[in-house]
Design an enzyme around this catalytic site. Structure first.
Site, mmCIF file in Angstrom:
data_model
loop_
_atom_site.group_PDB
_atom_site.id
_atom_site.type_symbol
_atom_site.label_atom_id
_atom_site.label_comp_id
_atom_site.label_asym_id
_atom_site.label_seq_id
_atom_site.Cartn_x
_atom_site.Cartn_y
_atom_site.Cartn_z
ATOM 1 N N CYS A 195 0.847 -1.198 0.000
ATOM 2 C CA CYS A 195 0.000 0.000 0.000
ATOM 3 C C CYS A 195 0.884 1.250 0.000
ATOM 4 C CB CYS A 195 -0.913 0.002 1.220
ATOM 5 S SG CYS A 195 -1.977 -1.444 1.394
ATOM 6 N N CYS A 255 2.375 2.464 -3.323
ATOM 7 C CA CYS A 255 1.537 3.305 -4.181
ATOM 8 C C CYS A 255 1.220 4.649 -3.533
ATOM 9 C CB CYS A 255 0.219 2.600 -4.506
ATOM 10 S SG CYS A 255 0.328 1.362 -5.813
ATOM 11 N N CYS A 315 -35.914 4.113 16.965
ATOM 12 C CA CYS A 315 -34.956 4.079 18.078
ATOM 13 C C CYS A 315 -34.122 5.354 18.122
ATOM 14 C CB CYS A 315 -34.016 2.881 17.948
ATOM 15 S SG CYS A 315 -34.533 1.414 18.852
ATOM 16 N N HIS A 316 -33.455 5.637 17.013
ATOM 17 C CA HIS A 316 -32.348 6.592 17.036
ATOM 18 C C HIS A 316 -32.753 8.047 16.805
ATOM 19 C CE1 HIS A 316 -29.648 3.256 17.436
ATOM 20 N NE2 HIS A 316 -30.173 2.674 16.373
ATOM 21 N N ARG A 341 -22.538 -3.986 13.020
ATOM 22 C CA ARG A 341 -23.482 -3.357 13.949
ATOM 23 C C ARG A 341 -24.876 -3.266 13.343
ATOM 24 N NH1 ARG A 341 -25.749 -3.539 17.584
ATOM 25 N NH2 ARG A 341 -26.320 -1.970 19.123
ATOM 26 N N CYS A 367 -28.406 -4.949 14.727
ATOM 27 C CA CYS A 367 -29.678 -4.260 14.926
ATOM 28 C C CYS A 367 -30.815 -4.994 14.219
ATOM 29 C CB CYS A 367 -29.593 -2.830 14.413
ATOM 30 S SG CYS A 367 -28.718 -1.703 15.506
#
Length: 250
Positions: A64, A67, A169-170, A207, A211
């Site tokens: 990586c 480059c 919910c959020h 995550r 949910c």
């Protein structure tokens, strides 16, 4: 920024936009200290491995660093603008998808890193660290507009046997408690994160799948367009908030 994308972003802003708060604000002082101090943050183990991978040269390809050079300079701010538009697929792509695509193109590795694998999470955490403290950037590519709309629709779609949506919910109940845990506003400013519940690092896709399982819905598979679209929408809501990668959560 195109007029279309600007309008979409205005429509995407949550009702709590004037009071946006990171998940960090809902944590106990002990957990907050774990995130603040790199020496206490278990996610830094993954970061160290990601840095080693960045500089490692595979037998039949480039490293990586070969480059992109020094990540602290060349990668500063990059993680803050993902998901981004991918020219090859014509779709939105998240940071981990970009890592795998880059690996295939420049390192000549036919097999992608597995979802949630330690090497992939390590590289994502190392790259995310280079943007820590910088603001999450709103998507400014009009080609992302369809994916942004789909992500917004998913956020407001009730699903599963509990028939519950993300927004219930959020947006409607943030700050309250669910099974003893505080409900945050779902601003993804620190992924990949170390979650104490997992005793492990995990991506935002992990995550989101958690949910979905929680509302007894069939989770989208890792790498699904829907998960990337949701991430794009969530990042648009968090635009301007500070990146925290690698974050710690309960």
């Amino acid at each position: 920024m195109s007029r279309l994308v600007a309008i979409l972003l205005l429509l995407c802003l949550p009702a709590v936009a004037a009071e946006r708060r990171s998940g960090f604000d809902f944590m106990s002082p002990a957990t907050q200290e774990m995130q603040r101090e790199d020496a206490l943050n278990p996610a830094m183990l993954w970061v160290a491995e990601g840095e080693a991978q960045w500089n490692e040269t595979p037998a039949n390809g480039k490293s990586c660093a070969g480059c992109h050079g020094d990540a602290t300079a060349s990668m500063r701010g990059v993680a803050a603008r993902y998901p981004a538009y991918d020219e090859r697929s014509g779709k939105a792509i998240d940071l981990q998808g970009r890592i795998n695509a880059c690996r295939a193109t420049h390192q000549h590795q036919p097999a992608a890193f597995d979802a949630e694998s330690r090497p992939l999470l390590g590289l994502a955490a190392y790259l995310g660290l280079q943007s820590r403290g910088l603001p999450v950037r709103a998507p400014d590519d009009p080609r992302l507009a369809p994916a942004l709309r789909k992500g917004e629709a998913l956020f407001h779609t009730a699903m599963g046997q509990l028939n519950f949506s993300c927004t219930q919910c959020h947006d409607a109940n943030w700050g309250k408690r669910l099974a003893g845990s505080p409900i945050p506003q779902a601003h993804p400013t620190g992924y990949p994160i170390y979650r104490l519940e997992w005793q492990d690092m995990g991506s935002l896709q992990r995550r989101l799948r958690n949910c979905m399982t929680g509302v007894r819905a069939e989770p989208f598979p890792y790498g699904a367009d829907e998960l990337v679209e949701l991430e794009l929408y969530l990042n648009s809501r968090a635009a301007g908030m500070a990146m925290e990668t690698p974050a710690v959560r309960p």
